[in-house]
Structures are given as structure tokens and as C-alpha cells.
Design a protein around this motif. Structure first.
Motif, PDB file in Angstrom:
ATOM      1  N   THR A 164      -4.544  -6.367   0.014  1.00 37.89           N
ATOM      2  CA  THR A 164      -5.988  -5.986  -0.199  1.00 37.89           C
ATOM      3  C   THR A 164      -6.537  -5.898   1.375  1.00 37.89           C
ATOM      4  O   THR A 164      -7.112  -5.316   1.793  1.00 37.89           O
ATOM      5  CB  THR A 164      -6.915  -6.677  -1.158  1.00 37.89           C
ATOM      6  N   ARG A 165      -6.313  -7.468   1.949  1.00 34.14           N
ATOM      7  CA  ARG A 165      -6.881  -7.537   3.357  1.00 34.14           C
ATOM      8  C   ARG A 165      -6.185  -6.763   4.344  1.00 34.14           C
ATOM      9  O   ARG A 165      -7.034  -6.193   5.225  1.00 34.14           O
ATOM     10  CB  ARG A 165      -6.518  -8.909   3.435  1.00 34.14           C
ATOM     11  N   SER A 166      -4.987  -6.367   3.988  1.00 40.70           N
ATOM     12  CA  SER A 166      -4.193  -5.610   4.921  1.00 40.70           C
ATOM     13  C   SER A 166      -4.763  -4.098   4.904  1.00 40.70           C
ATOM     14  O   SER A 166      -4.834  -3.150   5.962  1.00 40.70           O
ATOM     15  CB  SER A 166      -2.551  -5.395   4.744  1.00 40.70           C
ATOM     16  N   LEU A 167      -5.116  -3.505   3.602  1.00 46.30           N
ATOM     17  CA  LEU A 167      -5.556  -2.272   3.443  1.00 46.30           C
ATOM     18  C   LEU A 167      -7.066  -2.198   4.137  1.00 46.30           C
ATOM     19  O   LEU A 167      -7.432  -1.099   4.651  1.00 46.30           O
ATOM     20  CB  LEU A 167      -5.846  -1.821   2.057  1.00 46.30           C
ATOM     21  N   ALA A 168      -7.776  -3.350   4.003  1.00 45.28           N
ATOM     22  CA  ALA A 168      -8.933  -3.346   4.738  1.00 45.28           C
ATOM     23  C   ALA A 168      -9.063  -2.971   6.063  1.00 45.28           C
ATOM     24  O   ALA A 168      -9.706  -2.390   6.765  1.00 45.28           O
ATOM     25  CB  ALA A 168      -9.881  -4.610   4.359  1.00 45.28           C
ATOM     26  N   VAL A 169      -7.836  -3.588   6.641  1.00 50.81           N
ATOM     27  CA  VAL A 169      -7.806  -3.363   8.157  1.00 50.81           C
ATOM     28  C   VAL A 169      -7.334  -2.034   8.590  1.00 50.81           C
ATOM     29  O   VAL A 169      -7.706  -1.444   9.493  1.00 50.81           O
ATOM     30  CB  VAL A 169      -6.869  -4.684   8.755  1.00 50.81           C
ATOM     31  N   ARG A 177     -13.117   1.193   2.407  1.00 50.24           N
ATOM     32  CA  ARG A 177     -13.051  -0.193   2.187  1.00 50.24           C
ATOM     33  C   ARG A 177     -11.894  -0.802   1.139  1.00 50.24           C
ATOM     34  O   ARG A 177     -11.455   0.105   0.358  1.00 50.24           O
ATOM     35  CB  ARG A 177     -14.508  -0.503   1.588  1.00 50.24           C
ATOM     36  N   ALA A 178     -11.656  -1.936   1.371  1.00 48.96           N
ATOM     37  CA  ALA A 178     -10.727  -2.658   0.157  1.00 48.96           C
ATOM     38  C   ALA A 178     -11.041  -3.975  -0.212  1.00 48.96           C
ATOM     39  O   ALA A 178     -11.347  -4.793   0.921  1.00 48.96           O
ATOM     40  CB  ALA A 178      -9.241  -2.516   0.764  1.00 48.96           C
ATOM     41  N   GLY A 231     -21.381  -1.323   0.709  1.00 52.21           N
ATOM     42  CA  GLY A 231     -20.824  -0.485   1.541  1.00 52.21           C
ATOM     43  C   GLY A 231     -20.798  -1.267   3.024  1.00 52.21           C
ATOM     44  O   GLY A 231     -19.577  -0.672   3.946  1.00 52.21           O
ATOM     45  N   TYR A 232     -20.754  -2.497   3.106  1.00 55.26           N
ATOM     46  CA  TYR A 232     -20.619  -3.272   4.296  1.00 55.26           C
ATOM     47  C   TYR A 232     -19.632  -4.413   4.035  1.00 55.26           C
ATOM     48  O   TYR A 232     -19.510  -5.427   4.677  1.00 55.26           O
ATOM     49  CB  TYR A 232     -21.634  -3.727   5.148  1.00 55.26           C
ATOM     50  N   VAL A 233     -19.003  -4.374   2.871  1.00 57.27           N
ATOM     51  CA  VAL A 233     -18.236  -5.286   2.240  1.00 57.27           C
ATOM     52  C   VAL A 233     -16.522  -4.931   2.065  1.00 57.27           C
ATOM     53  O   VAL A 233     -16.465  -3.941   1.502  1.00 57.27           O
ATOM     54  CB  VAL A 233     -18.542  -5.815   0.818  1.00 57.27           C
ATOM     55  N   THR A 234     -15.833  -5.564   2.827  1.00 58.51           N
ATOM     56  CA  THR A 234     -14.518  -5.267   2.798  1.00 58.51           C
ATOM     57  C   THR A 234     -13.278  -6.400   3.239  1.00 58.51           C
ATOM     58  O   THR A 234     -13.977  -7.252   3.912  1.00 58.51           O
ATOM     59  CB  THR A 234     -14.106  -4.076   3.545  1.00 58.51           C
ATOM     60  N   GLY A 235     -12.412  -6.304   2.613  1.00 66.36           N
ATOM     61  CA  GLY A 235     -11.111  -7.455   2.909  1.00 66.36           C
ATOM     62  C   GLY A 235     -11.692  -8.811   1.989  1.00 66.36           C
ATOM     63  O   GLY A 235     -11.272  -9.834   2.570  1.00 66.36           O
ATOM     64  N   GLN A 236     -12.478  -8.535   1.090  1.00 68.83           N
ATOM     65  CA  GLN A 236     -13.024  -9.830   0.560  1.00 68.83           C
ATOM     66  C   GLN A 236     -12.246  -9.883  -0.902  1.00 68.83           C
ATOM     67  O   GLN A 236     -11.998  -9.023  -1.615  1.00 68.83           O
ATOM     68  CB  GLN A 236     -14.507  -9.643   0.224  1.00 68.83           C
ATOM     69  N   SER A 237     -12.434 -11.134  -1.319  1.00 67.66           N
ATOM     70  CA  SER A 237     -12.098 -11.561  -2.874  1.00 67.66           C
ATOM     71  C   SER A 237     -13.173 -12.157  -3.284  1.00 67.66           C
ATOM     72  O   SER A 237     -13.895 -13.186  -3.073  1.00 67.66           O
ATOM     73  CB  SER A 237     -10.726 -12.374  -2.803  1.00 67.66           C
ATOM     74  N   LEU A 238     -13.525 -11.558  -4.743  1.00 69.63           N
ATOM     75  CA  LEU A 238     -14.632 -12.061  -5.365  1.00 69.63           C
ATOM     76  C   LEU A 238     -13.898 -12.735  -6.600  1.00 69.63           C
ATOM     77  O   LEU A 238     -13.437 -12.052  -7.806  1.00 69.63           O
ATOM     78  CB  LEU A 238     -15.553 -10.841  -5.849  1.00 69.63           C
ATOM     79  N   PHE A 239     -14.194 -14.045  -6.921  1.00 69.40           N
ATOM     80  CA  PHE A 239     -13.591 -14.829  -7.838  1.00 69.40           C
ATOM     81  C   PHE A 239     -14.643 -14.618  -9.192  1.00 69.40           C
ATOM     82  O   PHE A 239     -15.776 -14.830  -9.059  1.00 69.40           O
ATOM     83  CB  PHE A 239     -13.518 -16.072  -7.593  1.00 69.40           C
ATOM     84  N   ILE A 240     -14.005 -14.136 -10.386  1.00 74.54           N
ATOM     85  CA  ILE A 240     -14.926 -13.931 -11.476  1.00 74.54           C
ATOM     86  C   ILE A 240     -14.503 -14.938 -12.567  1.00 74.54           C
ATOM     87  O   ILE A 240     -13.484 -14.535 -13.336  1.00 74.54           O
ATOM     88  CB  ILE A 240     -14.959 -12.235 -12.105  1.00 74.54           C
ATOM     89  N   ASP A 241     -14.653 -15.943 -12.371  1.00 69.58           N
ATOM     90  CA  ASP A 241     -13.929 -16.961 -13.150  1.00 69.58           C
ATOM     91  C   ASP A 241     -14.902 -18.044 -13.766  1.00 69.58           C
ATOM     92  O   ASP A 241     -14.456 -19.227 -14.104  1.00 69.58           O
ATOM     93  CB  ASP A 241     -12.904 -17.643 -12.364  1.00 69.58           C
ATOM     94  N   GLY A 242     -16.073 -18.050 -13.946  1.00 69.73           N
ATOM     95  CA  GLY A 242     -17.124 -19.019 -14.476  1.00 69.73           C
ATOM     96  C   GLY A 242     -17.239 -20.464 -13.741  1.00 69.73           C
ATOM     97  O   GLY A 242     -17.685 -21.234 -14.164  1.00 69.73           O
ATOM     98  N   GLY A 243     -16.721 -20.176 -12.454  1.00 68.17           N
ATOM     99  CA  GLY A 243     -16.984 -21.542 -11.702  1.00 68.17           C
ATOM    100  C   GLY A 243     -15.681 -22.156 -11.622  1.00 68.17           C
ATOM    101  O   GLY A 243     -15.644 -23.429 -11.177  1.00 68.17           O
TER     102      GLY A 243
END
Length: 247
Positions: A164-169, A177-178, A231-243
Motif C-alpha cells: 500500500t505504501r509503495s503504491l502511494a508513492v 491514492r492508496a 483526497g489528501y490522504v494517501t499511504g496511510q493505514s487506518l486501524f478499525i479495531d475498537g481500540g
């Protein structure tokens, strides 16, 4: 659907689209006015193609087949008329100690969970670059942090996060975006197939939110990342895990 929906009329490919998180993502995107090519294994498509909808197109392919990504690209161009988003959600799990991770089983997990997203990103890149503020969303997992008894799955999801991070670059200069979402324990059939439900329910009781995740929790995040509000978010990881992961 609001006329101002950030993903209205966006054209999106979703893999693993007929079950669990994938079906929730597909339903959310359709509800917000997107057009979706729902990709899943041919056996799944034959047994349950899901509900009919004007903007929902179904394609059965085996993502382990190196030719599958090219077919997805052809079908996206033909049925959707282009592409604005790719959601790599298809995945398989292997719950076993490292001693039982024979090469064939290791390869199968890595091929579906990491090889297929790479091939799809590669073969859909031109379509995405011609789209409208296009985005890739890879469905990773809390497993990127590492757990016992699922080393192939963890490695595949860790690799997908780095992909994901490589695709963003690489794709950013082309307007694509990725990002990745990393779900924790989500209440889907996978918890039962991998005998994970007792573990998941025990962990859920210790979380700040005190519950298992729902497929809709992930679908909402995926929809946001696909839309122009991100639209200005790329190369990120969003944890959806209840904390569970509180970094």
C-alpha cells in the motif's frame, strides 16, 4: 443517497465482494451511488450471486490465476466504462502452527492475499490513472502486528500494508491514492471458519469499545477513503479495531 455523496457515480472494483466485509462494502458503495464490479471466486458466484441491482455487476474469477487481473481490467472497462476505485478485500486464512505451514499452504495464502492485490494494482493502474481522483483501498488486518498460529496470514497482510505504501508513492504522481484499512476482530463467518470466535469474544471484552467490530464499521471507512473527502490522504493505514491497537 445524498446527491452530494463523495462517491456518487464513482466506478469501483471490490474483490471478495460476496461475503462478510466485502458484501458490506459493496452495499455501502451502492447505497451512496457508486457503481460496483463485485468480484469473487466462481464457486461463490455460482452458489450465491447476491441481490440484483442496476449498478452492481458480478464477475467470477479465481484471483490465483495470473490472467484474472487482466480479465478484471477488461470487465471494468466494459461494464463500468472506466475505474475510480479498487478495493482489494479478497483473502484467505490459515490457522496452524509454523510446522504445518507447508510450502503449498504458505504459497496459497500469499498468492491470494498479496499476489492478487499486486497484480490487480498493476493491471488496473492505467484505468485508475484515467479515473476521477482514483483510489486503492487494501483491506489488511490487525494481523500486521503479528500473532501466533497464523504466520502466513500475518506475513501476507504485513506485505499488503507495505505494498500500500509503495503504491502511494508510485501511483501518487498519476493522481491515484492508496491506503489500507486494518480491521480487528470483525463479526463475520471467518471467525467461525478459523475457530477464532472464542478468542475474538474474549479480546472484545477487554477493548475500550467492549464489542466485536461489524462489517459496516469497515465499510464506512472504505467508503470514506475512496471518496474525495479523503483526497489528501494517501499511504496511510487506518486501524478499525475498537481500540485494540492504540499507537
Amino acid at each position: 443517497m445524498s446527491p452530494a455523496s463523495p462517491i456518487a457515480r464513482r466506478r469501483v472494483v471490490v474483490t471478495g465482494a460476496l461475503g462478510g466485509i466485502g458484501s458490506a462494502v459493496t452495499a455501502r458503495l451502492l447505497a451512496e451511488g457508486a457503481r460496483v464490479l463485485a468480484v469473487d471466486h466462481p464457486d461463490v458466484v455460482r452458489s450465491d450471486p447476491g441481490p440484483a441491482a442496476p449498478d452492481r455487476h458480478v464477475l467470477g474469477v479465481d484471483l490465483r490465476d495470473p490472467a484474472a487481473s487482466g480479465e478484471v481490467a477488461r470487465q471494468a472497462a466494459e461494464r463500468l466504462g472506466g475505474l475510480d476505485g479498487l478495493v482489494n478485500n479478497a483473502g484467505v486464512e490459515l490457522r496452524a502452527p509454523i510446522s504445518e505451514h507447508v510450502d503449498e499452504r504458505w504459497d496459497a495464502v500469499l498468492d491470494v492475499n498479496l499476489g492478487a492485490p499486486f497484480r490487480l494494482a498493476r493491471d488496473l493502474a492505467d484505468l485508475l490513472a484515467s479515473g476521477r481522483s482514483a483510489a486503492v483501498v487494501n483491506v489488511c488486518s490487525i494481523a500486521v502486528t503479528g500473532f501466533a498460529g497464523q504466520i502466513a496470514y500475518d506475513a501476507s497482510k504485513g506485505g499488503l500494508l507495505t505494498l500500500t505504501r509503495s503504491l502511494a508513492v508510485e501511483l501518487g504522481p498519476r493522481g491515484v491514492r492508496a491506503n489500507a484499512v486494518c480491521p480487528g476482530f470483525i463479526d463475520t463467518p471467518m471467525l467461525d471458519e478459523g475457530a477464532l470466535r472464542p478468542i475474538a469474544e474474549r479480546v472484545a471484552r477487554t477493548l475500550p469499545l467492549r464489542r466485536l467490530g461489524r462489517p459496516a464499521d469497515v465499510a464506512g471507512a472504505v467508503s470514506w477513503l475512496l471518496g474525495e473527502d479523503a483526497g489528501y490522504v494517501t499511504g496511510q493505514s487506518l486501524f478499525i479495531d475498537g481500540g485494540m491497537n492504540r499507537s
